[in-house]
Design an enzyme around this catalytic site. Structure first.
Site, PDB file in Angstrom:
ATOM      1  N   HIS A 135       0.997  16.767 -17.853  1.00 35.50           N
ATOM      2  CA  HIS A 135       0.839  15.649 -16.922  1.00 35.50           C
ATOM      3  C   HIS A 135       0.093  16.105 -15.674  1.00 35.50           C
ATOM      4  O   HIS A 135      -0.137  17.287 -15.471  1.00 35.50           O
ATOM      5  CB  HIS A 135       2.220  15.094 -16.542  1.00 35.50           C
ATOM      6  CG  HIS A 135       2.942  14.481 -17.695  1.00 35.50           C
ATOM      7  ND1 HIS A 135       3.883  15.158 -18.434  1.00 35.50           N
ATOM      8  CD2 HIS A 135       2.845  13.247 -18.254  1.00 35.50           C
ATOM      9  CE1 HIS A 135       4.337  14.380 -19.398  1.00 35.50           C
ATOM     10  NE2 HIS A 135       3.725  13.219 -19.312  1.00 35.50           N
ATOM     11  N   SER A 164       3.209   8.877 -22.404  1.00 37.81           N
ATOM     12  CA  SER A 164       3.575   9.150 -21.016  1.00 37.81           C
ATOM     13  C   SER A 164       2.374   9.478 -20.145  1.00 37.81           C
ATOM     14  O   SER A 164       2.442   9.387 -18.921  1.00 37.81           O
ATOM     15  CB  SER A 164       4.583  10.310 -20.941  1.00 37.81           C
ATOM     16  OG  SER A 164       4.009  11.491 -21.453  1.00 37.81           O
ATOM     17  N   ASP A 205       5.318  22.118 -16.561  1.00 41.06           N
ATOM     18  CA  ASP A 205       4.576  20.977 -17.100  1.00 41.06           C
ATOM     19  C   ASP A 205       3.089  21.219 -16.850  1.00 41.06           C
ATOM     20  O   ASP A 205       2.618  21.134 -15.722  1.00 41.06           O
ATOM     21  CB  ASP A 205       5.041  19.687 -16.404  1.00 41.06           C
ATOM     22  CG  ASP A 205       4.317  18.443 -16.905  1.00 41.06           C
ATOM     23  OD1 ASP A 205       3.390  18.577 -17.725  1.00 41.06           O
ATOM     24  OD2 ASP A 205       4.681  17.340 -16.477  1.00 41.06           O
TER      25      ASP A 205
END
Length: 533
Positions: free
Chosen positions: A504, A248, A501
């Site tokens: 990312h 990802s 998060d």
């Protein structure tokens, strides 16, 4: 005797007519011009001649470039003595709060390690006034480096990587040692001008109150890394395909590339369930993405004493989906590593040699832990690509993308909330897990390079972003993962942070720098090919 004719009597009346007198006059004029010429050669073009005549200037006032006088150096991140690899699996316990590699057999991977490609990120920041010493052993010797940060009102710091070289004069300079500086011009795009970015990385759209993290740009020590030029990229890639392959974080980078290119042309979606594809018709440029969690062959069927349902990885076989699609690509950017925190069984030479979050016989040591498995997987995919008979493209391995869960893991109170600027030089706490994953990845890369032909070696590039991005703890979404107005963004009464998060990267944000580097590597490859031809 008169020297002139009667028509020139005006001159004869004004000056003596003896030859000796005229010779003396000419000699005086000559001496004056010689003196003036010597002054001209003795001082710079932009030097004040009035200062010479009036005694208020000296030759020492010649201006010397800052880059030639800066002697600051910072050593790399990793040294082999820092970390010892055991026969147990390793996980990242705390990115910025621990020097140790924490052995763990029960910490699951962060949420989002599913086929939809969701991962978490971390940022790092440094300031100009300080310096940070780090060592990086990438399997081929130590590399000295320095990273620093400067604000917009400051003079951007310049780090001399090698005093024996003239800064900014080497076109093939090291892109990965340098400094972060604040650019008031801001990013190339905004979250509102790019319709394809994943909502979890749309930090401004999700209510993040600060946005200074969007303005920090990377400056290599010995050269400039230009702002991303979409038209230049499309021209260099005319008629070609760039593929992002991996997890990802690869999706994160692919979406950044689309956002950057979207500002000059709206692409056509030509994707399928197997592969995302976006076509920029004016240039016949395709941007593609293939999901591949580990980059090697995986299967779920029962194997030896590993039951059905547990993912098995054949570490010595590449992901066949990559190999099948490879002839369609001209440039490939690989991203992997974070899935080695997920449960899996490692198979090498048709023998079970280890596993992550799975090892039934605790009394028997594993031959390969998750860190070693990562290094083997990198070597496997690169050798397979380099030896592919129908692929001669440029392969870029983007190194380990650091996360920034401080105070714990993603599921044990780790947080990156409230980080608004890069980490200051000298303030970065080393993360042992990040260092060893980076080291194993680089070792796998080097082994692959050693095992392929000379013509293939020049087409394999290590885009070593790990150290520089260790300072960008400000670049992650943190708790701003969704537009839900009721989401929790502050710590609770018990002091625990909300879900977030820290793996990312926000878009726009630090991840856009990766694509500036990709553009530079493509430019070098294209120009190198022209020189060789």
């Amino acid at each position: 005797m008169a020297l002139g004719s009667p028509k020139l009597s005006i001159f004869g009346a004004a000056f003596p007519r003896k030859v000796s007198t005229i010779a003396i006059a000419i000699g005086g004029l000559t001496s004056f011009f010689v003196f003036g010429l010597l002054l001209r050669l003795s001082y710079p073009v932009n030097f004040s001649m009035s200062g010479v005549f009036y005694g208020n200037a000296t030759p020492e006032q010649v201006e010397v470039p800052l880059s030639l006088t800066n002697n600051n150096t910072v050593k790399g991140l990793y040294t082999g003595s820092d970390i010892s690899v055991s026969d147990q699996n390793l996980t990242s316990h705390s990115s910025s709060g621990s020097h140790d590699v924490v052995v763990s057999g029960n910490i699951p991977p962060p949420p989002g390690f599913d086929g939809d490609g969701k991962l978490e990120e971390k940022p790092l920041v440094e300031r100009k006034e300080d310096t940070a010493e780090k060592k990086a052993d990438v399997g081929s010797g130590e590399v000295e480096a320095e990273t620093s940060v400067s604000k917009a009102e400051d003079t951007p710091s310049v780090v001399v990587h090698d005093d024996s070289k003239t800064a900014s004069a080497e076109p093939e300079c090291d892109l990965y040692q340098g400094s972060w500086f604040y650019d008031p011009e801001g990013p190339v795009y905004t979250n509102n001008s790019c319709p394809v970015l994943t909502q979890m990385q749309n930090c401004q759209g999700n209510g993040r109150p600060d946005k200074g993290y969007e303005n920090w740009r990377w400056k290599p020590s010995q050269c400039d890394l230009p702002r991303f030029d979409a038209k230049k990229f499309l021209e260099l890639m005319r008629g070609k395909t760039l593929a992002f392959i991996g997890d990802s974080v690869a999706r994160n980078q692919m979406e950044s590339m689309l956002c950057l290119l979207w500002q000059v042309e709206t692409p056509v979606n030509r994707g399928s369930r197997k592969m995302q594809r976006w076509l920029f018709k004016s240039y016949s440029v395709m941007i593609a993405r293939i999901w591949s969690s580990w980059l090697v062959h995986q299967f779920n069927e029962k194997f030896d004493y590993a039951p059905e349902g547990v993912t098995k990885l054949k570490l010595d076989l590449p992901d066949e989906r990559i190999i099948e699609a490879l002839p369609k690509f001209d440039v490939v950017v690989l991203s992997s590593g974070h899935w080695f925190a997920k449960q899996s069984v490692y198979v090498l030479n048709d023998e079970i040699v280890g596993g992550q979050l799975w090892w039934p016989d605790k009394s028997k040591p594993m031959k390969v832990n998750n860190v070693e498995a990562f290094g083997i997987s990198v070597e496997t995919i690169l050798k397979s690509m380099a030896q592919h008979p129908n692929y001669t493209g440029l392969t870029i391995v983007r190194t380990w993308s650091p996360d920034h869960y401080e105070g714990g893991a993603w599921n044990t109170g780790g947080s990156c909330t409230g980080k608004e600027e890069p980490i200051l030089p000298g303030k970065l706490v080393k993360n042992g897990f990040t260092e060893i994953m980076h080291e194993k990845q680089a070792t796998g890369f080097n082994r692959a390079v050693e095992g392929v032909s000379e013509s293939s070696k020049v087409k394999l590039k290590l885009m070593d972003i790990t150290e520089a991005f260790g300072y960008r703890h400000d670049g992650h979404p943190g708790p701003y993962r969704s537009p839900d107005p009721k989401k929790i963004t502050k710590r609770g009464p018990d002091g625990r942070p909300p879900p977030q998060d820290c793996l990312h990267w926000c878009m726009p944000g630090p991840v856009d720098t990766w694509n500036e580097m990709v553009l530079e590597l493509i430019r070098r490859d294209v120009e190198g090919g022209k020189r060789n031809n």
